[in-house]
Design an enzyme around this catalytic site. Structure first.
Site, mmCIF file in Angstrom:
data_model
loop_
_atom_site.group_PDB
_atom_site.id
_atom_site.type_symbol
_atom_site.label_atom_id
_atom_site.label_comp_id
_atom_site.label_asym_id
_atom_site.label_seq_id
_atom_site.Cartn_x
_atom_site.Cartn_y
_atom_site.Cartn_z
ATOM 1 N N GLU A 165 -2.011 -9.030 3.512
ATOM 2 C CA GLU A 165 -2.098 -9.866 4.875
ATOM 3 C C GLU A 165 -3.574 -10.057 5.790
ATOM 4 O OE1 GLU A 165 -1.917 -5.274 5.789
ATOM 5 O OE2 GLU A 165 -0.809 -7.127 4.107
ATOM 6 N N HIS A 216 -3.933 -4.756 -0.019
ATOM 7 C CA HIS A 216 -3.254 -5.878 1.728
ATOM 8 C C HIS A 216 -3.057 -6.824 1.163
ATOM 9 C CE1 HIS A 216 -2.511 -1.693 4.153
ATOM 10 N NE2 HIS A 216 -3.571 -1.100 3.090
ATOM 11 N N CYS A 268 1.069 -1.187 0.274
ATOM 12 C CA CYS A 268 0.172 0.202 0.220
ATOM 13 C C CYS A 268 0.339 1.311 0.428
ATOM 14 C CB CYS A 268 -1.345 -0.022 0.843
ATOM 15 S SG CYS A 268 -2.571 1.141 0.917
#
Length: 496
Positions: free
Chosen positions: A468, A466, A362
């Site tokens: 994750e 993102h 990001c």
């Protein structure tokens, strides 16, 4: 053997031969027998029958209990004293060990079998001699004093002595029988090498190969040492746990606040740390450094982190300040975090100079573009009104699809997916591409840049979404673990 020569015949006892007759009739007799002192004629151990077979017991009509050969080393075995009936005597030997006498008194030597003849002809072994000296079947004495007490080596010293001592032991063992018996243990003279020594095997150990030279042995030793070093180095390269650094988010003090809000905080977002640690690597948050601090100065620099860590992850957070890419913020709330920009840009360049891999997420993707001279859209909705919303109140659940340009290395990393879906949580994006950077993915709906890569480094890549958050978002999101695996593989290959 006739009845006249039989020592058990009561009519005619045998007469021992004198030393003179023995030397005259046996020209080949050993020197020890020739010089042996004459023995008394009344000793039953000196009869010819006794010498031919030690186990024949002379019987006398006057003596009701049979007597046998006295134990060597006792007074009876010396030849100077009569037999003592209280002395322990050995039992009568079996018939095959000597010439047997039939019940009618006739000689049975002609019926002797070849096996018994061979057994009587061969010399007695050490074990047989030891058993011969053991009259009551007890274990063979082990110590030197016990052996002497049993009559073995009484005239020649301890067992195992060489030279005259060994000869004396042999003479002491055969004192009662009139013949020289072999010693109980072999003695090796000083002239020849001992069995098993290198000299007895041609001058070198038997485990060496034929034709081995010192140089060939040295070459094999060096090769073995090199292989051991190579294995250790391989284990260090392939098995040592990687150490990955993650840049810190910075919380600046709020005016008028107390407690933690009045302090500068540096922290990690939990999901990014756990995503990297899912591949069994160590994660370290890299703090900012201040070598000129008034309270706690330190000589540690960001260069030291880049030297000792294996890779860098730039996590998301606040906007990149327009001042960092030489622009002025169009709105006050888009000022970004200038302090964090300076900290992360220095950290990024240190890892690039060390040849270590970098993965930006990001904000990290935007910072990589700015680090190489690129610029950003300060706000997608303002600069690109035709674009879809890239940030909403649903936060990480906001999504869109991707397309990969031709030759994208990111498309080769990821598994083929019909519709790759990623989350979208950003209001800034890449505007002008920095030098030596290439676009790896774009938004399928509006063409906003979603991934970039630096071409002059082993692995420097930025992802606008993102990864994750993808697993928690649902199975429809793109699995980005291959990107993490390639990042860690590059960290393994460039860690030296």
């Amino acid at each position: 053997m006739t009845d006249a020569q039989d020592p058990k015949s009561p009519q005619q006892p045998s007469k021992p031969e004198s030393d003179t007759s023995k030397s005259a009739t046996s020209p080949t007799a050993p020197a020890s027998e020739a010089h042996e002192p004459a023995k008394h004629s009344d000793s039953p151990a000196d009869s010819p029958a006794t010498r031919s077979s030690e186990y024949v017991e002379p019987a006398s009509p006057a003596t009701p209990r049979p007597t046998a050969k006295p134990v060597a080393g006792t007074a009876e075995g010396s030849g100077d004293m009569p037999p003592n009936p209280d002395t322990l005597t050995r039992p009568a030997p079996p018939a095959e060990q000597g010439s047997a006498v039939r019940a009618d008194g006739s000689d049975d030597s002609k019926a002797e079998t070849p096996a018994s003849a061979a057994k009587s002809a061969r010399p007695a072994s050490a074990a047989e001699v030891a058993s011969d000296r053991n009259p009551i079947g007890s274990p063979v004495p082990k110590s030197g004093d016990d052996v002497k007490a049993a009559g073995v080596g009484s005239a020649g010293g301890n067992i195992g002595e060489t030279g005259a001592g060994a000869a004396g032991a042999a003479g002491g063992a055969g004192g009662g029988s009139g013949g020289g018996e072999p010693p109980h243990q072999p003695s090796f003279g000083g002239a020849g090498p001992r069995p098993g020594s290198p000299a007895s095997m041609g001058g070198q150990p038997s485990y060496l190969q034929a034709g081995d030279s010192p140089w060939s042995v040295l070459r094999r030793i060096t090769s073995a040492r090199f292989r051991a070093w190579y294995d250790r180095a391989g284990q260090r390269i392939t098995q040592r746990t990687l150490k990955i650094g993650i840049s810190a988010r910075i919380f600046h003090p709020e005016p008028g606040s107390k407690g933690l809000r009045s302090k500068t905080l540096q922290y990690l977002e939990e999901s990014i740390a756990h995503w990297v640690m899912s591949r069994d690597v160590l994660v370290f948050m890299i703090p900012t450094v201040d070598t000129q601090g008034l309270l706690h100065p330190s000589h540690i620099r960001l260069h030291d982190y880049a030297k000792h860590l294996d890779g860098l992850v730039l996590q998301g957070g606040a906007d990149v300040s327009p001042h960092t890419y030489s622009e002025v913020a169009t709105r006050h709330e888009w000022q970004g975090d200038r302090m964090r920009d300076m900290y992360e840009l220095e950290l990024l360049h240190e890892f690039v100079e060390q040849g270590k891999p970098i993965l930006g997420v990001c904000r990290g993707c935007q910072l990589i573009n700015v680090a190489f001279g690129g610029t950003l859209h300060q706000d997608i909705a303002t600069d690109l009104p035709e674009a879809i919303p890239h940030v909403t109140e649903t936060y990480e659940h906001n999504r869109h699809t991707l397309t990969f340009p031709e030759g994208s290395s990111l498309a080769q990393m990821l598994a083929p997916v019909d519709v790759p879906i990623v989350n979208s949580i950003h209001h800034q994006s890449v505007k002008t591409l920095g030098r030596d950077l290439s676009v790896e993915a774009v938004c399928a709906e509006d063409g906003v840049v979603e991934a970039i890569r630096y071409r002059k480094a082993p692995f420097v890549m930025g992802l606008q979404w993102h990864p994750e958050f993808h697993r928690a978002g649902g199975p429809e999101f793109l699995d980005c673990t291959p990107v993490l695996d390639n990042f860690l593989r590059a960290a393994r290959e460039t860690r030296f």
